[in-house]
Design an enzyme around this catalytic site. Structure first.
Site, PDB file in Angstrom:
ATOM      1  CG  ASP A  59      12.578  -5.558  21.781  1.00  0.00           C
ATOM      2  OD1 ASP A  59      12.424  -4.812  20.790  1.00  0.00           O
ATOM      3  OD2 ASP A  59      13.581  -5.491  22.532  1.00  0.00           O
ATOM      4  NE  ARG A  84      -5.631  -2.168   8.100  1.00  0.00           N
ATOM      5  CZ  ARG A  84      -5.329  -1.029   8.656  1.00  0.00           C
ATOM      6  NH1 ARG A  84      -6.161  -0.431   9.452  1.00  0.00           N
ATOM      7  NH2 ARG A  84      -4.192  -0.470   8.436  1.00  0.00           N
ATOM      8  CG  HIS A 129       0.348  -0.259  10.382  1.00  0.00           C
ATOM      9  ND1 HIS A 129      -1.011  -0.451  10.312  1.00  0.00           N
ATOM     10  CD2 HIS A 129       0.532   0.625  11.391  1.00  0.00           C
ATOM     11  CE1 HIS A 129      -1.627   0.275  11.255  1.00  0.00           C
ATOM     12  NE2 HIS A 129      -0.695   0.938  11.921  1.00  0.00           N
ATOM     13  CG  ASN A 173      -2.279   2.190   8.668  1.00  0.00           C
ATOM     14  OD1 ASN A 173      -3.504   2.135   8.571  1.00  0.00           O
ATOM     15  ND2 ASN A 173      -1.682   2.765   9.705  1.00  0.00           N
ATOM     16  CD  GLU A 174      -3.587   6.119  10.645  1.00  0.00           C
ATOM     17  OE1 GLU A 174      -2.590   6.496  11.264  1.00  0.00           O
ATOM     18  OE2 GLU A 174      -4.694   5.949  11.159  1.00  0.00           O
ATOM     19  CG  ASN A 312      -7.311   4.011   9.446  1.00  0.00           C
ATOM     20  OD1 ASN A 312      -7.907   3.116   8.847  1.00  0.00           O
ATOM     21  ND2 ASN A 312      -6.023   3.951   9.723  1.00  0.00           N
ATOM     22  CE1 TYR A 314      -8.695   4.111  16.594  1.00  0.00           C
ATOM     23  CE2 TYR A 314      -7.823   5.040  14.564  1.00  0.00           C
ATOM     24  CZ  TYR A 314      -7.925   3.979  15.459  1.00  0.00           C
ATOM     25  OH  TYR A 314      -7.259   2.817  15.215  1.00  0.00           O
ATOM     26  CD  GLU A 379      -5.979   1.828  12.202  1.00  0.00           C
ATOM     27  OE1 GLU A 379      -5.935   2.671  13.125  1.00  0.00           O
ATOM     28  OE2 GLU A 379      -4.984   1.502  11.529  1.00  0.00           O
TER      29      GLU A 379
HETATM   30  C1  PNW Z   1      -3.833   4.820  14.115  1.00  0.00           C
HETATM   31  N1  PNW Z   1      -6.147  10.847  13.914  1.00  0.00           N
HETATM   32  O1  PNW Z   1      -3.203   6.091  14.100  1.00  0.00           O
HETATM   33  C2  PNW Z   1      -2.793   3.771  13.723  1.00  0.00           C
HETATM   34  O2  PNW Z   1      -2.990   3.289  12.408  1.00  0.00           O
HETATM   35  C3  PNW Z   1      -2.674   2.615  14.668  1.00  0.00           C
HETATM   36  O3  PNW Z   1      -1.430   1.978  14.476  1.00  0.00           O
HETATM   37  C4  PNW Z   1      -2.849   3.070  16.086  1.00  0.00           C
HETATM   38  O4  PNW Z   1      -2.603   2.076  17.029  1.00  0.00           O
HETATM   39  C5  PNW Z   1      -4.264   3.609  16.204  1.00  0.00           C
HETATM   40  O5  PNW Z   1      -4.473   4.675  15.311  1.00  0.00           O
HETATM   41  C6  PNW Z   1      -4.617   4.089  17.587  1.00  0.00           C
HETATM   42  O6  PNW Z   1      -3.805   5.174  17.950  1.00  0.00           O
HETATM   43  C7  PNW Z   1      -3.965   7.270  14.090  1.00  0.00           C
HETATM   44  O7  PNW Z   1      -5.687  11.852  13.334  1.00  0.00           O
HETATM   45  C8  PNW Z   1      -3.386   8.440  13.618  1.00  0.00           C
HETATM   46  O8  PNW Z   1      -7.283  10.939  14.441  1.00  0.00           O
HETATM   47  C9  PNW Z   1      -4.087   9.603  13.537  1.00  0.00           C
HETATM   48  C10 PNW Z   1      -5.403   9.664  13.967  1.00  0.00           C
HETATM   49  C11 PNW Z   1      -5.988   8.526  14.455  1.00  0.00           C
HETATM   50  C12 PNW Z   1      -5.271   7.334  14.522  1.00  0.00           C
END
Ligand code: PNW
Length: 470
Positions: A59, A84, A129, A173-174, A312, A314, A379
């Site tokens: 919020d 971005r 997003h 996004n994703e 993206n 991680y 990302e």
């Molecule tokens: C992203 N994976 O989600 C999102 O785009 C963001 O909004 C979010 O804050 C960020 O990651 C951190 O969580 C993900 O499969 C979805 O590894 C899936 C994965 C990674 C990130």
């Protein structure tokens, strides 16, 4: 030795863009300010506050709706060249349709874009997003093909309004994560339609993307913008040397990145998805596949609709062949079982282990699968609970080193990175307890004071040291 001068390995190529990312629902707040409509995240968290830890919601969040100039100030202070962010569809079109335009919402993004440009920062804008206008969810949201044309109308207005200033666009996004909100329960609208809702919503996301790209080509190509999606998935490593597990690695890629990247770059779904989901659907006694079919026209319309590849990244996973999860489900269809290598360092969320070499590997995999398409890492970031900023620095240092190896040693065409995230923000079901920012936000202060973390200062030096300038 590949004969490249040492500088090539320590510096990034000329023109390489360092940037940072956010998303509307995660930072803006102002959930009902100045005529904004209600999104599916607003709706979900107002109806079921317990969905997020400590009943937290977006919020107010970072209140970037009012303090966007502070975001631009810290971006500039660190030296980021791109930002971005995403547009909240219900902020500009409260009921999701162009018959009702919220001028205050239009002005907000215009002001943000102007502020960025005035500070020498290039906007990279995502149209979606995850915050669908709830009015559209009431007739099924992404499950309903009607949403496709409404998305295109929305995109049309955004291109018309901001297209002379914004050159980098992301439609969705994703898409995997969006579809996950239909085929699972971890994101709005949390419908838990496993193995059906994911494929059906994904199908409409692809149609919407394809039509949006064609619209841009037809009406807005004079702006010279470049369009993509931000694709996601984990890099997969085989759990053993067995041929089954090695085959599972490619399947893992096809069922995550390939689900959306294959249709927009090569045409239609990856053959292995088609085969496995069709086979399971038939075995379940269905007369149609749970993975919908495109018409030949749709395949053509959707094929060739990304100018660059938004990546993206991680984390990574170990995969082995086998059946898991409920029947039916996308996981079960993929016939892979995922785990982590116990040697991979943990982080502030259970789904993220630190695997820098996975970034290099996934970049080479994208190149191998889709050719020399330019890649922007859209990302990449490290979560903690506010106590491990030193590990965040290590995360970025090692990932950026792997990125250079992908560029110089593997010949990947990577032209930039937007880290996640510039500021601590609303991390979905983890609320504000999980922090990704290189800038701290004081959530107890009315003006949400932004203060650089050590990782922010580290980035400031890093960009200054590692950038080749003209
Ligand atoms: C992203 N994976 O989600 C999102 O785009 C963001 O909004 C979010 O804050 C960020 O990651 C951190 O969580 C993900 O499969 C979805 O590894 C899936 C994965 C990674 C990130």
């Amino acid at each position: 030795d590949d004969g490249l001068p040492i500088a090539s390995h320590t510096m990034f190529p000329k023109g390489f863009m360092f940037g940072a990312s956010t998303a509307a629902y995660q930072v803006e707040g102002g959930w009902n300010a100045d005529g904004k409509g209600v999104s599916i995240w607003d709706d979900l968290l107002h109806k079921y506050p317990e969905y997020v830890v400590y009943n937290m919601n977006g919020d107010v969040s970072d209140d970037s709706y009012h303090f966007y100039k502070d975001d631009v100030r810290v971006l500039k202070e660190i030296g980021f060249q791109t930002y971005r962010f995403s547009i909240a569809w219900p902020r500009v079109l409260p009921d999701g349709t162009t018959s009702n335009i919220n001028q205050a919402g239009i002005d907000y993004y215009m002001n943000l874009i102007d502020e960025l440009i005035a500070n020498g920062i290039e906007p990279v804008v995502a149209l979606y997003h995850w915050d669908l206008p709830v009015t559209l969810q009431k007739f099924g949201g992404w499950l309903n093909p009607k949403v496709v044309d409404l998305f295109v109308d929305y995109a049309d207005l955004m291109f018309k309004t901001y297209g002379d200033k914004v050159k980098w666009w992301i439609t969705i996004n994703e898409p995997e994560s969006v579809a996950g909100g239909y085929g699972g329960g971890d994101a709005a609208p949390a419908l838990n339609l496993f193995g059906t809702g994911d494929y059906l919503s994904g199908h409409n996301l692809l149609r919407a993307h394809g039509k949006t790209y064609r619209l841009y080509q037809k009406k807005y190509s004079h702006f010279g913008g470049k369009i993509s999606m931000a694709f996601c998935g984990a890099t997969c490593y085989p759990a053993s040397d067995s041929p089954e597990d090695i085959a599972a690695v490619d399947r893992c890629f096809q069922f995550s990145f390939g689900w959306f990247a294959h249709p927009v770059i090569k045409g239609d779904y990856p053959p292995v998805m088609r085969e496995y989901v069709d086979e399971n659907s038939m075995a379940e006694g269905r007369d149609v596949s749970r993975l919908p079919y495109f018409t030949e026209e749709e395949i053509q319309e959707i094929n060739g609709t990304v100018d660059w590849f938004g990546l993206n990244y991680y984390t990574s996973q170990m995969v082995k062949a086998g059946l898991t999860d409920m029947d039916p489900s996308l996981n079960r269809d993929s016939r892979i079982i995922k785990s982590f290598n116990s040697s991979w360092p943990t982080s502030g969320t259970n789904w993220l282990r630190v695997v820098p070499q996975g970034l290099r590997l996934i970049a080479t995999k994208v190149k191998e699968a889709y050719g020399d398409i330019p890649i922007m890492v859209t990302e990449n970031g490290y979560p903690d609970h506010g106590e491990h900023d030193d590990l965040r620095i290590g995360y970025f240092e090692t990932h950026l080193a792997e990125l250079r190896r992908a560029i110089y040693e593997d010949g990947c065409n990577i032209f930039g990175i937007c880290i996640w995230s510039i500021i601590d923000n609303f991390e979905w079901r983890n609320g504000y307890t999980v922090k990704f920012g290189v800038v701290n936000v004081d959530f107890n202060s009315p003006n949400r004071t932004r203060t650089l973390k050590n990782s922010g200062y580290w980035f400031q030096h890093y960009i200054a040291m590692h950038k080749l300038v003209e």
